[in-house]
Design a protein around this motif. Structure first.
Motif, PDB file in Angstrom:
ATOM      1  N   LYS A 348       0.963  -1.297   0.126  1.00 33.58           N
ATOM      2  CA  LYS A 348      -0.078  -0.103   0.042  1.00 33.58           C
ATOM      3  C   LYS A 348       0.837   1.299  -0.036  1.00 33.58           C
ATOM      4  N   MET A 349       2.150   0.922  -0.164  1.00 35.71           N
ATOM      5  CA  MET A 349       3.062   2.247  -0.308  1.00 35.71           C
ATOM      6  C   MET A 349       3.862   2.419  -1.574  1.00 35.71           C
ATOM      7  N   ILE A 350       3.673   3.517  -1.980  1.00 33.49           N
ATOM      8  CA  ILE A 350       4.159   3.926  -3.422  1.00 33.49           C
ATOM      9  C   ILE A 350       5.743   3.957  -3.033  1.00 33.49           C
ATOM     10  N   TYR A 351       6.360   3.327  -4.145  1.00 29.66           N
ATOM     11  CA  TYR A 351       7.934   3.427  -4.137  1.00 29.66           C
ATOM     12  C   TYR A 351       8.192   4.492  -5.039  1.00 29.66           C
ATOM     13  N   GLN A 352       7.451   4.364  -6.205  1.00 27.84           N
ATOM     14  CA  GLN A 352       7.906   5.462  -7.230  1.00 27.84           C
ATOM     15  C   GLN A 352       6.590   5.102  -8.407  1.00 27.84           C
ATOM     16  N   VAL A 353       6.037   6.209  -8.645  1.00 25.51           N
ATOM     17  CA  VAL A 353       4.744   6.115  -9.543  1.00 25.51           C
ATOM     18  C   VAL A 353       4.992   5.321 -10.688  1.00 25.51           C
ATOM     19  N   GLU A 354       5.918   5.209 -11.375  1.00 23.79           N
ATOM     20  CA  GLU A 354       6.111   4.427 -12.636  1.00 23.79           C
ATOM     21  C   GLU A 354       6.511   2.973 -12.313  1.00 23.79           C
ATOM     22  N   LEU A 355       7.109   2.801 -10.988  1.00 24.30           N
ATOM     23  CA  LEU A 355       7.840   1.491 -10.776  1.00 24.30           C
ATOM     24  C   LEU A 355       6.827   0.826  -9.603  1.00 24.30           C
ATOM     25  N   THR A 450      26.221  -8.530   0.951  1.00 22.79           N
ATOM     26  CA  THR A 450      26.762  -7.995  -0.138  1.00 22.79           C
ATOM     27  C   THR A 450      25.790  -8.139  -1.273  1.00 22.79           C
ATOM     28  N   ILE A 451      25.043  -9.353  -1.337  1.00 20.25           N
ATOM     29  CA  ILE A 451      24.186 -10.025  -2.275  1.00 20.25           C
ATOM     30  C   ILE A 451      23.064  -8.865  -2.434  1.00 20.25           C
ATOM     31  N   VAL A 452      22.354  -8.690  -1.256  1.00 20.74           N
ATOM     32  CA  VAL A 452      21.236  -8.084  -1.141  1.00 20.74           C
ATOM     33  C   VAL A 452      21.335  -6.585  -1.438  1.00 20.74           C
ATOM     34  N   SER A 453      22.732  -5.870  -0.812  1.00 20.22           N
ATOM     35  CA  SER A 453      23.025  -4.592  -1.158  1.00 20.22           C
ATOM     36  C   SER A 453      23.002  -4.367  -2.849  1.00 20.22           C
ATOM     37  N   ILE A 454      23.867  -5.184  -3.239  1.00 23.01           N
ATOM     38  CA  ILE A 454      24.089  -4.989  -4.836  1.00 23.01           C
ATOM     39  C   ILE A 454      22.684  -5.185  -5.542  1.00 23.01           C
ATOM     40  N   ALA A 455      21.928  -5.955  -5.114  1.00 24.55           N
ATOM     41  CA  ALA A 455      20.477  -6.270  -5.604  1.00 24.55           C
ATOM     42  C   ALA A 455      19.744  -4.959  -5.507  1.00 24.55           C
ATOM     43  N   ASP A 456      19.604  -4.374  -4.286  1.00 23.69           N
ATOM     44  CA  ASP A 456      18.752  -3.164  -4.053  1.00 23.69           C
ATOM     45  C   ASP A 456      19.177  -2.046  -4.778  1.00 23.69           C
ATOM     46  N   LYS A 457      20.565  -1.669  -4.892  1.00 19.06           N
ATOM     47  CA  LYS A 457      21.244  -0.772  -5.577  1.00 19.06           C
ATOM     48  C   LYS A 457      21.020  -0.912  -7.146  1.00 19.06           C
ATOM     49  N   LEU A 458      21.208  -2.090  -7.528  1.00 20.31           N
ATOM     50  CA  LEU A 458      20.780  -2.451  -8.907  1.00 20.31           C
ATOM     51  C   LEU A 458      19.321  -2.007  -9.401  1.00 20.31           C
ATOM     52  N   ASP A 459      18.569  -2.518  -8.484  1.00 19.55           N
ATOM     53  CA  ASP A 459      16.999  -2.164  -8.511  1.00 19.55           C
ATOM     54  C   ASP A 459      16.778  -0.463  -8.666  1.00 19.55           C
ATOM     55  N   THR A 460      17.491   0.028  -7.905  1.00 21.61           N
ATOM     56  CA  THR A 460      17.322   1.596  -7.728  1.00 21.61           C
ATOM     57  C   THR A 460      17.815   2.346  -8.827  1.00 21.61           C
ATOM     58  N   ILE A 461      18.979   2.001  -9.165  1.00 20.88           N
ATOM     59  CA  ILE A 461      19.636   2.480 -10.161  1.00 20.88           C
ATOM     60  C   ILE A 461      19.080   2.084 -11.677  1.00 20.88           C
ATOM     61  N   ILE A 462      18.679   1.052 -12.121  1.00 18.25           N
ATOM     62  CA  ILE A 462      18.184   0.515 -13.277  1.00 18.25           C
ATOM     63  C   ILE A 462      16.593   0.996 -13.449  1.00 18.25           C
ATOM     64  N   GLY A 463      16.075   0.903 -12.117  1.00 13.89           N
ATOM     65  CA  GLY A 463      14.743   1.566 -12.056  1.00 13.89           C
ATOM     66  C   GLY A 463      14.451   2.898 -12.595  1.00 13.89           C
ATOM     67  N   MET A 465      16.710   4.543 -14.295  1.00 13.50           N
ATOM     68  CA  MET A 465      17.176   4.905 -15.813  1.00 13.50           C
ATOM     69  C   MET A 465      16.292   4.402 -16.850  1.00 13.50           C
ATOM     70  N   VAL A 466      15.509   3.511 -16.471  1.00  8.76           N
ATOM     71  CA  VAL A 466      14.478   3.042 -17.539  1.00  8.76           C
ATOM     72  C   VAL A 466      13.199   4.046 -17.517  1.00  8.76           C
ATOM     73  N   ILE A 467      13.024   4.908 -16.532  1.00  2.00           N
ATOM     74  CA  ILE A 467      11.946   5.783 -16.714  1.00  2.00           C
ATOM     75  C   ILE A 467      12.514   7.208 -16.816  1.00  2.00           C
ATOM     76  N   GLY A 468      13.810   7.168 -17.373  1.00  2.87           N
ATOM     77  CA  GLY A 468      14.460   8.558 -17.747  1.00  2.87           C
ATOM     78  C   GLY A 468      15.004   9.541 -16.594  1.00  2.87           C
ATOM     79  N   ASN A 469      15.017   8.895 -15.327  1.00  5.39           N
ATOM     80  CA  ASN A 469      15.275   9.626 -14.236  1.00  5.39           C
ATOM     81  C   ASN A 469      17.074   9.555 -14.050  1.00  5.39           C
ATOM     82  N   VAL A 470      17.697  10.333 -14.885  1.00  4.59           N
ATOM     83  CA  VAL A 470      19.322  10.008 -15.051  1.00  4.59           C
ATOM     84  C   VAL A 470      19.826  11.495 -14.220  1.00  4.59           C
ATOM     85  N   PRO A 471      20.933  11.298 -13.362  1.00  2.00           N
ATOM     86  CA  PRO A 471      21.480  12.200 -12.800  1.00  2.00           C
ATOM     87  C   PRO A 471      21.989  13.253 -13.785  1.00  2.00           C
ATOM     88  N   THR A 472      21.991  14.536 -13.650  1.00  2.00           N
ATOM     89  CA  THR A 472      22.482  15.484 -14.467  1.00  2.00           C
ATOM     90  C   THR A 472      23.214  16.523 -13.612  1.00  2.00           C
TER      91      THR A 472
END
Length: 695
Positions: A348-355, A450-463, A465-472
């Motif tokens: 019931k908690m929104i992480y990110q509207v598109e995701l 290590t596995i969970v940390s990498i997984a969590d960060k990959l999800d955040t970064i790729i997520g 990027m795929v919706i166009g939120n790229v640091p500038t």
């Protein structure tokens, strides 16, 4: 005239503590640059600051700019004289523009051409006439956040209330936002009053009489001394957190250290809760015994003198007691709610509207963690623990304690997981998922973490990027750069045969499977590739690897980062090795020529000379040895294997025309070179390395 001191003080409403270190550093740098630009000599620039003021003192400023006599070049003589040999209008105009006449002209040869010159005398301006322009330095300061006030248009850190500007005893005239400069400053908001400054040398002492210690170094020492006195008097240990010390330093103008107490019963709360309540919320220093065990005391710093300090301590004790009572209640409530009950709220908690929701994120991270475990080849028990940790990693986000103390996400998850009987390493991984907390912070100690940390960060970064939120530029609100650096740092300490590209691509595929991307695949693919490439390049440079070597080892991909780092260090060491020059030339020729064709298979029956045969035999014989060294991340051994090709490559090119007129011969030779180039490029694109040979 004698050199004089200069003082500028800009008084403001209280600035946030985090603004001041950067402002002080900026002002010192900008002041020195301004003085150098004006050509004014000085002995020293001293910048000081408190929450209500920033001041710069310029010691022993010269009274004027130096006079300058310079030679000014005009047009060439052939233009400066007419056909009759007289000075032309061009020459006359040039001299007038320099305040001279044609009688002042002399000529000089410049690179074989004769030019006319005149000597120009520039009289230095008095410092008194130049100092009002310091206003522009003050206005050029930038802050993390600006504000406007009143009806004015100026945006600044906080509203400006007064300006002191003195050149010796004289007031320097300037005005900012309607505030005119004077020699009047203002002391401590409650203990001080208005005070006149007769000259810059009296500034520090005048303010001290008004209960303002403007010198931040002295203020810091007062805080440290006060803490150490309490430590000695009571037999306590008071660890001084440097970040907290800096924050407190810029919250006060006249520091007085005091101590307070809280009930021993609160020590039953997790230590992290107590420390967070004290440090993050109240800016207190915790107290421990000699063994490091937390005691029921705290150290505070008052912005004022020592009068009525007992009342101050009691007031702070009351505030802390209320916070700790809340924490006590939250802790009890949270322990009564099972993990599964907490997990129900994530959907019931929104992480990110598109995701999607937080539960959607948890589901993705769990799948990514499973993929990493498989790719890394960890044992089944470790993989199961990592998958369990990923599946419940966010449950503490809905707890009362984390809702109140957001800094404790993961920390409380670990404690609650233990309380509910989860495996110790599962609990540990829940805390470690957020590590590293800074670009060079501590990394997870457990494989599961290590596995969970990498997984969590990959999800955040790729997520993102795929919706166009790229640091500038400097904007990176989600800390994606730090997280990408963290992923590479974590991979660097493993012995996993895993590449950055593999786990990135497989994570992106998960988002594609769920139809989540909102931008074109080729766009986000390039964004992700470039983003990780930049982070890897950054880390390699921090290891002392030169730019060209970095580009060489990252030319194809990041690959297995520990091996990439080892290759970079190997190549870096060879940049000054004269003996390696011929190897680099040989390998580079293969890479460059291979670009003229593709690998269409090698037909040995088409070889026309022994050199072709020899090179092909070496390729077939050495390929296995090279790949074996690469799989073991033996960077030197792998490069030695490639270096062994050098003589055969040179011989091949000496006796073989690669671009033969016979199309079959040309294609066959280019195929041979492509196979060898593929091997070389899997190590590095050595053509990018600028070999610095010893002369």
């Amino acid at each position: 005239m004698q050199n004089k001191d200069v003082l500028f003080e800009i008084g403001l409403e209280e600035m946030p503590a985090r603004f001041l270190p950067g402002t002080i550093e900026q002002l010192e740098t900008k002041t020195a640059a301004w003085l150098h630009e004006l050509g004014l000599s000085f002995e020293k620039v001293v910048v000081q600051g408190t929450p209500r003021r920033v001041a710069v003192t310029i010691q022993s400023l010269s009274d004027k700019q130096p006079d300058i006599e310079e030679e000014v070049k005009g047009p060439a003589v052939r233009i400066a004289k007419d056909d009759a040999g007289q000075w032309s209008k061009a020459a006359q105009g040039f001299t007038r523009g320099q305040g001279a006449s044609v009688e002042d002209i002399f000529t000089k040869d410049v690179d074989g051409t004769e030019y006319i010159f005149v000597k120009k005398f520039v009289k230095g301006q008095p410092a008194a006439d130049l100092l009002p322009s310091f206003k522009e330095v003050l206005l050029s300061l930038h802050f993390p956040k600006n504000m406007r006030w009143g009806s004015g248009s100026l945006r600044y850190a906080r509203p400006i209330r007064w300006i002191v500007a003195l050149y010796g005893e004289a007031i320097i005239p300037l005005e900012i936002a309607g505030i005119e400069s004077s020699n009047l400053t203002y002391g401590h908001r409650f203990l001080g009053s208005t005070a006149a400054i007769d000259n810059p040398g009296a500034y520090v002492s005048v303010l001290e009489e008004q209960f303002v210690i403007v010198d931040q170094k002295k203020r810091q020492q007062m805080i440290i001394d006060g803490i150490r006195q309490l430590e000695t008097a009571n037999g306590w240990q008071i660890p001084i957190d440097e970040e907290l010390l800096e924050e407190v330093l810029y919250l006060v103008e006249y520091p007085t250290v005091f101590h307070g107490n809280f009930a021993d019963s609160f020590l039953d709360l997790p230590e992290e809760v107590l420390i967070t309540s004290m440090k993050e919320h109240q800016r207190y220093f915790p107290v421990t015994d000699a063994s490091g065990k937390l005691l029921a005391h705290f150290i505070g710093v008052r912005n004022g003198n020592s009068e009525h300090l007992e009342n101050v301590a009691r007031g702070n004790e009351k505030v802390l007691r209320a916070r700790l009572q809340d924490a006590e209640f939250f802790y009890a409530e949270d322990k009564a709610q099972p993990i599964e009950k907490a997990m129900e709220k994530l959907s019931k908690m929104i992480y990110q509207v598109e995701l999607g929701t937080l539960q959607d994120k948890v589901d993705r991270v769990t799948k990514i963690a499973k993929m990493i475990s498989e790719t890394a080849g960890v044992d089944q028990e470790t993989a199961s623990r990592a998958e369990r940790a990923a599946s419940i990693a966010k449950f503490d986000l809905v707890t009362n304690m984390v809702n109140e103390f957001t800094e404790l996400q993961g920390v409380m998850g670990e404690k609650y997981a233990r309380h509910f009987g989860e495996d110790e390493r599962v609990a540990q991984a829940i805390r470690e998922q957020y590590m590293p907390l800074s670009s060079h912070g501590a990394l997870p100690e457990s494989v599961e973490g290590t596995i969970v940390s990498i997984a969590d960060k990959l999800d955040t970064i790729i997520g993102s990027m795929v919706i166009g939120n790229v640091p500038t530029g400097s904007q990176d609100p989600y800390g994606l750069r730090r997280q990408a650096v963290g992923i590479i740092q974590m991979l660097a300490k493993t012995d996993w045969q895993i590449t950055v590209e593999e786990i990135v691509e497989r994570t992106a595929a998960l988002f594609e499977k769920n139809a989540l991307p909102t931008v074109e695949k080729d766009v986000y693919t390039e964004d992700v590739r470039s983003f990780f490439h930049q982070r890897a390049a950054q880390l390699l440079k921090e290891e002392g690897i030169s730019y060209d070597v970095v580009e060489a080892v990252l030319a194809i991909q990041i690959g297995n980062y520990p091996y990439t780092l080892a290759k970079a260090k190997t190549l870096q060491a060879l940049r000054n090795d004269e003996n390696f020059k011929t190897v680099q030339e040989a390998l580079g020729r293969v890479i460059n020529l291979a670009k003229k064709g593709t690998d269409q298979g090698v037909d040995e029956s088409l070889f026309e000379n022994e050199q072709e045969k020899q090179l092909y035999r070496m390729l077939e014989q050495n390929k296995t040895a090279y790949l074996d060294a690469a799989s073991k991340r033996q960077a030197k051994e792998a490069l030695d294997t490639l270096a062994a090709f050098a003589d055969s490559i040179h011989a091949f090119f000496d006796h073989t025309m690669v671009m033969a007129e016979d199309e079959k011969l040309k294609t066959n030779r280019l195929s041979l070179l492509n196979q060898l180039a593929a091997l070389i490029l899997s190590y590095a694109d050595v053509t990018k390395v600028q070999w610095k040979q010893v002369q």
